[in-house]
Write a protein that holds these residues in place. Structure first.
Motif, mmCIF file in Angstrom:
data_model
loop_
_atom_site.group_PDB
_atom_site.id
_atom_site.type_symbol
_atom_site.label_atom_id
_atom_site.label_comp_id
_atom_site.label_asym_id
_atom_site.label_seq_id
_atom_site.Cartn_x
_atom_site.Cartn_y
_atom_site.Cartn_z
ATOM 1 N N GLY A 1 -19.259 27.085 14.987
ATOM 2 C CA GLY A 1 -18.376 28.154 15.447
ATOM 3 C C GLY A 1 -17.725 28.908 14.310
ATOM 4 O O GLY A 1 -17.187 28.302 13.374
ATOM 5 N N LEU B 1 -14.961 31.838 12.880
ATOM 6 C CA LEU B 1 -13.760 32.662 13.035
ATOM 7 C C LEU B 1 -13.337 33.151 11.649
ATOM 8 O O LEU B 1 -13.500 32.434 10.668
ATOM 9 C CB LEU B 1 -12.608 31.861 13.646
ATOM 10 N N LEU C 1 -11.063 25.374 18.054
ATOM 11 C CA LEU C 1 -12.523 25.458 18.041
ATOM 12 C C LEU C 1 -13.121 24.061 17.870
ATOM 13 O O LEU C 1 -14.038 23.661 18.602
ATOM 14 C CB LEU C 1 -12.947 26.379 16.885
ATOM 15 N N ALA D 1 -16.842 22.528 18.942
ATOM 16 C CA ALA D 1 -17.611 22.916 17.758
ATOM 17 C C ALA D 1 -17.831 21.705 16.863
ATOM 18 O O ALA D 1 -16.895 20.950 16.585
ATOM 19 C CB ALA D 1 -16.896 24.017 16.987
ATOM 20 N N SER E 1 -24.323 34.062 22.441
ATOM 21 C CA SER E 1 -23.000 34.374 22.991
ATOM 22 C C SER E 1 -22.654 33.632 24.272
ATOM 23 O O SER E 1 -21.589 33.844 24.831
ATOM 24 C CB SER E 1 -22.889 35.884 23.243
ATOM 25 N N PHE F 1 -16.495 34.150 20.137
ATOM 26 C CA PHE F 1 -15.253 33.438 19.865
ATOM 27 C C PHE F 1 -14.182 34.377 19.322
ATOM 28 O O PHE F 1 -13.006 34.280 19.686
ATOM 29 C CB PHE F 1 -15.498 32.298 18.871
ATOM 30 N N ALA G 1 -12.850 36.390 22.206
ATOM 31 C CA ALA G 1 -11.960 35.596 23.061
ATOM 32 C C ALA G 1 -10.584 35.451 22.431
ATOM 33 O O ALA G 1 -9.557 35.591 23.117
ATOM 34 C CB ALA G 1 -12.575 34.223 23.310
ATOM 35 N N LEU G 2 -10.555 35.195 21.132
ATOM 36 C CA LEU G 2 -9.275 35.065 20.419
ATOM 37 C C LEU G 2 -8.519 36.388 20.429
ATOM 38 O O LEU G 2 -7.306 36.417 20.662
ATOM 39 C CB LEU G 2 -9.532 34.609 18.978
ATOM 40 N N LEU H 1 -9.611 31.391 23.833
ATOM 41 C CA LEU H 1 -10.636 30.896 22.913
ATOM 42 C C LEU H 1 -11.063 29.483 23.298
ATOM 43 O O LEU H 1 -12.261 29.188 23.378
ATOM 44 C CB LEU H 1 -10.106 30.906 21.475
ATOM 45 N N SER H 2 -10.097 28.607 23.546
ATOM 46 C CA SER H 2 -10.399 27.214 23.892
ATOM 47 C C SER H 2 -11.282 27.136 25.130
ATOM 48 O O SER H 2 -12.241 26.352 25.178
ATOM 49 C CB SER H 2 -9.097 26.435 24.124
ATOM 50 N N VAL I 1 -13.348 29.499 26.284
ATOM 51 C CA VAL I 1 -14.684 30.031 25.981
ATOM 52 C C VAL I 1 -15.495 29.041 25.152
ATOM 53 O O VAL I 1 -16.704 28.867 25.364
ATOM 54 C CB VAL I 1 -14.568 31.406 25.280
ATOM 55 N N VAL I 2 -14.834 28.353 24.214
ATOM 56 C CA VAL I 2 -15.546 27.352 23.407
ATOM 57 C C VAL I 2 -16.091 26.249 24.315
ATOM 58 O O VAL I 2 -17.251 25.842 24.185
ATOM 59 C CB VAL I 2 -14.630 26.745 22.327
#
Length: 262
Positions: free
Chosen positions: A23, A25, A42, A47, A216, A237, A240-241, A249-250, A252-253
């Motif tokens: 992952g 970022l 993440l 991740a 994605s 990611f 999402a953030l 984000l959490s 979506v991860v």
């Protein structure tokens, strides 16, 4: 030679599940403290390997979402010393190995030896270098071997068999396998070139290959792990953030990480 932390994490994911989720970022997006919190989230939500990007003024490989995020970080006053702070704070909280994704110019400006020493001291595992190839990275190869950092080079569908061998011989951690020619970002369907490129890397001697660019969702991850060792997700990611903070984000991860299940 003993396996690096990145290699161990990918192999463990292949034993437990279909393969690894890597992952991405950017550091200091949307600000330094939130980027630390986001990277930890993440790791804690699925991740296996973290990829922290260095905000850069000329990100030739990045799609619009990541470009805008890195511009936000730069506008917020990002300095390279902030990168090491982010890595240090993240590695203090989670055991997930942290690679740094960086264009070469910031490393060269900072000093290769100094950068490597500071990254290792912060707990970082190595570098992903999209714009430098092994034949022009002699200093980095020498320093990284001495300091004990992974060297993740990129392989593209246009790479010749000779170049793939050189990339395979000089990469540690994994080879970053570019699924399509072009910039990062989401794609409706992954390019079949990624499968062929991964097979070519195996023939060239590459132990571990992780595919990035265009992945994605969970289906993309699952399909990628049918032939590769890991799937690399960035844009989804970052988006999402940007749109919903660390909580979004959490979520979506977790959704995307479901694609690593058998």
């Amino acid at each position: 030679m003993s396996e690096s932390r990145v290699e161990q994490a990918i192999r463990a994911a292949k034993v437990d599940r279909k393969g690894a989720l890597v992952g991405y970022l950017p550091a200091s997006f949307p600000d330094l403290d939130t980027s630390v919190e986001a990277a930890i989230a993440l790791a804690r939500n699925g991740a296996d390997v973290l990829e922290i990007g260095v905000p850069y003024s000329d990100p030739v490989m990045d799609g619009l979402v990541i470009q805008e995020a890195t511009q936000t970080a730069l506008a917020g006053g990002f300095k390279l010393t902030h990168l090491f702070e982010v890595v240090r704070r993240v590695t203090m909280e989670v055991d997930t190995p942290v690679l740094v994704m960086t264009y070469w110019n910031p490393v060269a400006q900072y000093g290769v030896e100094r950068f490597a020493q500071d990254l290792a001291a912060a707990g970082g595992a190595g570098l992903i270098t999209p714009d430098i190839t092994p034949d022009s990275a002699a200093e980095w190869i020498e320093v990284s071997k001495r300091v004990g950092l992974d060297r993740v080079f990129l392989a593209a569908p246009t790479s010749t068999p000779e170049r793939l061998r050189m990339i395979s011989e000089n990469s540690t951690g994994f080879v970053y396998t570019v699924s399509t020619m072009g910039i990062t970002g989401e794609r409706a369907e992954l390019d079949a070139a990624a499968r062929g490129l991964t097979e070519s890397l195996r023939e060239a001697g590459s132990a571990l290959a992780c595919v990035g660019i265009g992945i994605s969702n969970a289906d993309h991850v699952s399909t990628t792990l049918d032939y590769a060792d890991g799937a690399i997700v960035g844009t989804a990611f970052v988006k999402a953030l940007r749109d919903g903070g660390v909580e979004k984000l959490s979520q979506v991860v977790r959704e995307i990480a479901a694609g690593t299940n058998r």
